[in-house]
Design a protein around this motif. Structure first.
Motif, PDB file in Angstrom:
ATOM      1  N   ASN A  30      21.764  25.365 -27.641  1.00 46.67           N
ATOM      2  CA  ASN A  30      22.816  25.230 -28.544  1.00 46.67           C
ATOM      3  C   ASN A  30      23.157  23.637 -28.749  1.00 46.67           C
ATOM      4  O   ASN A  30      23.578  23.211 -30.001  1.00 46.67           O
ATOM      5  CB  ASN A  30      23.787  26.240 -28.608  1.00 46.67           C
ATOM      6  CG  ASN A  30      23.627  27.460 -28.984  1.00 46.67           C
ATOM      7  OD1 ASN A  30      22.866  27.883 -29.728  1.00 46.67           O
ATOM      8  ND2 ASN A  30      24.655  28.306 -28.414  1.00 46.67           N
ATOM      9  N   GLU A  31      22.962  22.932 -27.954  1.00 53.38           N
ATOM     10  CA  GLU A  31      23.396  21.550 -27.566  1.00 53.38           C
ATOM     11  C   GLU A  31      22.427  20.615 -28.140  1.00 53.38           C
ATOM     12  O   GLU A  31      22.464  19.376 -28.086  1.00 53.38           O
ATOM     13  CB  GLU A  31      23.890  21.116 -26.207  1.00 53.38           C
ATOM     14  CG  GLU A  31      25.295  21.713 -26.195  1.00 53.38           C
ATOM     15  CD  GLU A  31      25.859  21.356 -24.793  1.00 53.38           C
ATOM     16  OE1 GLU A  31      27.134  21.535 -24.835  1.00 53.38           O
ATOM     17  OE2 GLU A  31      25.337  20.713 -23.922  1.00 53.38           O
ATOM     18  N   LEU A  32      21.055  21.127 -28.125  1.00 54.52           N
ATOM     19  CA  LEU A  32      19.847  20.239 -28.447  1.00 54.52           C
ATOM     20  C   LEU A  32      19.974  19.628 -29.902  1.00 54.52           C
ATOM     21  O   LEU A  32      20.251  20.580 -30.979  1.00 54.52           O
ATOM     22  CB  LEU A  32      18.524  20.901 -28.527  1.00 54.52           C
ATOM     23  CG  LEU A  32      18.009  21.201 -26.961  1.00 54.52           C
ATOM     24  CD1 LEU A  32      16.861  21.955 -27.159  1.00 54.52           C
ATOM     25  CD2 LEU A  32      17.624  19.836 -26.411  1.00 54.52           C
ATOM     26  N   ASP A  78      12.386  16.821 -28.776  1.00 54.48           N
ATOM     27  CA  ASP A  78      11.035  17.144 -28.327  1.00 54.48           C
ATOM     28  C   ASP A  78      10.745  18.199 -27.240  1.00 54.48           C
ATOM     29  O   ASP A  78       9.556  18.818 -27.357  1.00 54.48           O
ATOM     30  CB  ASP A  78      10.402  15.802 -27.856  1.00 54.48           C
ATOM     31  CG  ASP A  78      10.047  15.032 -29.394  1.00 54.48           C
ATOM     32  OD1 ASP A  78       9.476  15.488 -30.320  1.00 54.48           O
ATOM     33  OD2 ASP A  78      10.479  13.683 -29.189  1.00 54.48           O
ATOM     34  N   GLY A  79      11.553  17.955 -26.101  1.00 51.92           N
ATOM     35  CA  GLY A  79      11.350  19.192 -25.171  1.00 51.92           C
ATOM     36  C   GLY A  79      12.668  19.054 -24.159  1.00 51.92           C
ATOM     37  O   GLY A  79      13.306  18.224 -24.361  1.00 51.92           O
ATOM     38  N   ILE A  80      12.683  19.961 -23.437  1.00 52.18           N
ATOM     39  CA  ILE A  80      13.712  20.360 -22.367  1.00 52.18           C
ATOM     40  C   ILE A  80      13.309  20.860 -21.054  1.00 52.18           C
ATOM     41  O   ILE A  80      12.387  21.627 -21.117  1.00 52.18           O
ATOM     42  CB  ILE A  80      14.876  21.126 -22.985  1.00 52.18           C
ATOM     43  CG1 ILE A  80      15.825  21.253 -21.977  1.00 52.18           C
ATOM     44  CG2 ILE A  80      14.392  22.363 -23.505  1.00 52.18           C
ATOM     45  CD1 ILE A  80      17.244  22.154 -22.392  1.00 52.18           C
ATOM     46  N   LYS A 105       7.183  22.051 -31.247  1.00 47.03           N
ATOM     47  CA  LYS A 105       5.928  22.193 -31.667  1.00 47.03           C
ATOM     48  C   LYS A 105       5.571  20.692 -32.146  1.00 47.03           C
ATOM     49  O   LYS A 105       4.400  20.316 -32.118  1.00 47.03           O
ATOM     50  CB  LYS A 105       5.928  23.119 -32.947  1.00 47.03           C
ATOM     51  CG  LYS A 105       6.513  22.708 -34.278  1.00 47.03           C
ATOM     52  CD  LYS A 105       6.182  23.854 -35.347  1.00 47.03           C
ATOM     53  CE  LYS A 105       6.650  23.396 -36.680  1.00 47.03           C
ATOM     54  NZ  LYS A 105       6.324  24.453 -37.655  1.00 47.03           N
ATOM     55  N   LYS A 106       6.558  19.856 -32.506  1.00 46.24           N
ATOM     56  CA  LYS A 106       5.917  18.455 -33.010  1.00 46.24           C
ATOM     57  C   LYS A 106       5.392  17.590 -31.788  1.00 46.24           C
ATOM     58  O   LYS A 106       4.835  16.561 -32.001  1.00 46.24           O
ATOM     59  CB  LYS A 106       7.060  17.774 -33.799  1.00 46.24           C
ATOM     60  CG  LYS A 106       8.236  17.441 -33.218  1.00 46.24           C
ATOM     61  CD  LYS A 106       9.421  16.885 -33.944  1.00 46.24           C
ATOM     62  CE  LYS A 106      10.710  16.755 -33.638  1.00 46.24           C
ATOM     63  NZ  LYS A 106      10.894  15.676 -32.636  1.00 46.24           N
ATOM     64  N   LEU A 163       9.523  10.024 -26.082  1.00 43.38           N
ATOM     65  CA  LEU A 163       9.953  11.268 -26.858  1.00 43.38           C
ATOM     66  C   LEU A 163      11.402  11.360 -26.633  1.00 43.38           C
ATOM     67  O   LEU A 163      12.170  11.042 -25.900  1.00 43.38           O
ATOM     68  CB  LEU A 163       9.363  12.487 -25.984  1.00 43.38           C
ATOM     69  CG  LEU A 163       7.802  12.509 -26.163  1.00 43.38           C
ATOM     70  CD1 LEU A 163       7.402  13.559 -25.165  1.00 43.38           C
ATOM     71  CD2 LEU A 163       7.289  12.842 -27.517  1.00 43.38           C
ATOM     72  N   ASN A 164      11.979  12.244 -27.349  1.00 44.75           N
ATOM     73  CA  ASN A 164      13.249  12.828 -27.389  1.00 44.75           C
ATOM     74  C   ASN A 164      13.384  14.067 -26.322  1.00 44.75           C
ATOM     75  O   ASN A 164      13.572  15.322 -26.892  1.00 44.75           O
ATOM     76  CB  ASN A 164      13.865  13.092 -28.925  1.00 44.75           C
ATOM     77  CG  ASN A 164      15.420  13.281 -28.808  1.00 44.75           C
ATOM     78  OD1 ASN A 164      16.119  12.621 -27.917  1.00 44.75           O
ATOM     79  ND2 ASN A 164      15.779  13.622 -29.919  1.00 44.75           N
ATOM     80  N   TRP A 165      13.598  13.779 -25.196  1.00 53.00           N
ATOM     81  CA  TRP A 165      13.426  14.869 -23.984  1.00 53.00           C
ATOM     82  C   TRP A 165      14.835  14.853 -23.511  1.00 53.00           C
ATOM     83  O   TRP A 165      15.446  13.935 -23.220  1.00 53.00           O
ATOM     84  CB  TRP A 165      12.592  14.259 -23.052  1.00 53.00           C
ATOM     85  CG  TRP A 165      11.807  15.540 -22.259  1.00 53.00           C
ATOM     86  CD1 TRP A 165      12.482  16.085 -21.214  1.00 53.00           C
ATOM     87  CD2 TRP A 165      10.659  16.115 -22.617  1.00 53.00           C
ATOM     88  NE1 TRP A 165      11.637  17.334 -20.982  1.00 53.00           N
ATOM     89  CE2 TRP A 165      10.681  17.290 -21.678  1.00 53.00           C
ATOM     90  CE3 TRP A 165       9.687  16.074 -23.624  1.00 53.00           C
ATOM     91  CZ2 TRP A 165       9.495  18.167 -21.707  1.00 53.00           C
ATOM     92  CZ3 TRP A 165       8.878  17.000 -23.887  1.00 53.00           C
ATOM     93  CH2 TRP A 165       8.594  17.923 -22.884  1.00 53.00           C
ATOM     94  N   PHE A 166      15.125  16.171 -23.032  1.00 52.95           N
ATOM     95  CA  PHE A 166      16.235  16.510 -22.261  1.00 52.95           C
ATOM     96  C   PHE A 166      16.253  17.147 -21.114  1.00 52.95           C
ATOM     97  O   PHE A 166      15.018  17.573 -20.932  1.00 52.95           O
ATOM     98  CB  PHE A 166      17.161  17.250 -23.193  1.00 52.95           C
ATOM     99  CG  PHE A 166      17.638  16.474 -24.678  1.00 52.95           C
ATOM    100  CD1 PHE A 166      18.763  15.901 -24.604  1.00 52.95           C
ATOM    101  CD2 PHE A 166      16.736  16.377 -25.688  1.00 52.95           C
ATOM    102  CE1 PHE A 166      19.190  14.960 -25.779  1.00 52.95           C
ATOM    103  CE2 PHE A 166      17.130  15.818 -26.801  1.00 52.95           C
ATOM    104  CZ  PHE A 166      18.425  15.169 -27.052  1.00 52.95           C
ATOM    105  N   LYS A 167      17.212  17.206 -20.347  1.00 50.03           N
ATOM    106  CA  LYS A 167      17.129  18.114 -19.045  1.00 50.03           C
ATOM    107  C   LYS A 167      18.366  18.871 -19.157  1.00 50.03           C
ATOM    108  O   LYS A 167      19.497  18.126 -19.059  1.00 50.03           O
ATOM    109  CB  LYS A 167      16.918  17.191 -18.118  1.00 50.03           C
ATOM    110  CG  LYS A 167      16.837  17.944 -16.765  1.00 50.03           C
ATOM    111  CD  LYS A 167      16.187  17.067 -15.631  1.00 50.03           C
ATOM    112  CE  LYS A 167      16.243  17.670 -14.203  1.00 50.03           C
ATOM    113  NZ  LYS A 167      15.777  16.801 -13.278  1.00 50.03           N
TER     114      LYS A 167
END
Length: 131
Positions: free
Chosen positions: A30-32, A37-39, A73-74, A101-105
């Protein structure tokens, strides 16, 4: 084959889930932002490779231990193109792409790698000590 999926959830076959996994995962999702791009949901990030983003997420520039992550998917074609040209473990590929990339953790590890025999290190490993 094109399955027209919005995202792909990738898990190693021997992960453990934390208590309240689904609730905590939903909090993270919900916070993305729309352009994620990924988490990563577990693993090791060196000091300085993440910055605070929100209550449940960090923006991530490097993370290893790809035993649980979700890819939008992108970003999949970018990852697949890189994999074709490299010969490393998948988490090393993805970690090298994270800065672009717009990556999160997730701030809290949501999937854990149980102690077992590492085929990479060729020895018994308790991953809690590594990650």
């Amino acid at each position: 084959m094109n399955l027209d999926l919005e995202s792909v959830f990738i898990l190693e076959d021997d992960v453990d889930f934390t208590d309240e996994f689904l609730n905590k995962l939903n909090d993270c999702l919900n916070e993305l932002p729309e352009n994620w791009d990924g988490i990563h949901l577990g693993g090791y990030s060196p000091l300085g490779s993440t910055v605070n983003y929100s209550l449940f997420l960090n923006k991530c520039f490097a993370s290893w231990g790809g035993y649980g992550y979700i890819v939008n998917k992108k970003a999949i074609p970018i990852i697949l193109e890189t994999i074709k040209e490299e010969q490393k473990q998948i988490d090393t590929y993805i970690a090298s792409l994270m800065p672009s990339l717009n990556w999160f953790k997730s701030k809290e590890k949501l999937v854990l790698h149980p102690p077992n025999q590492s085929t990479i290190l060729n020895k018994w490993v308790d991953y809690k000590e590594l990650y």
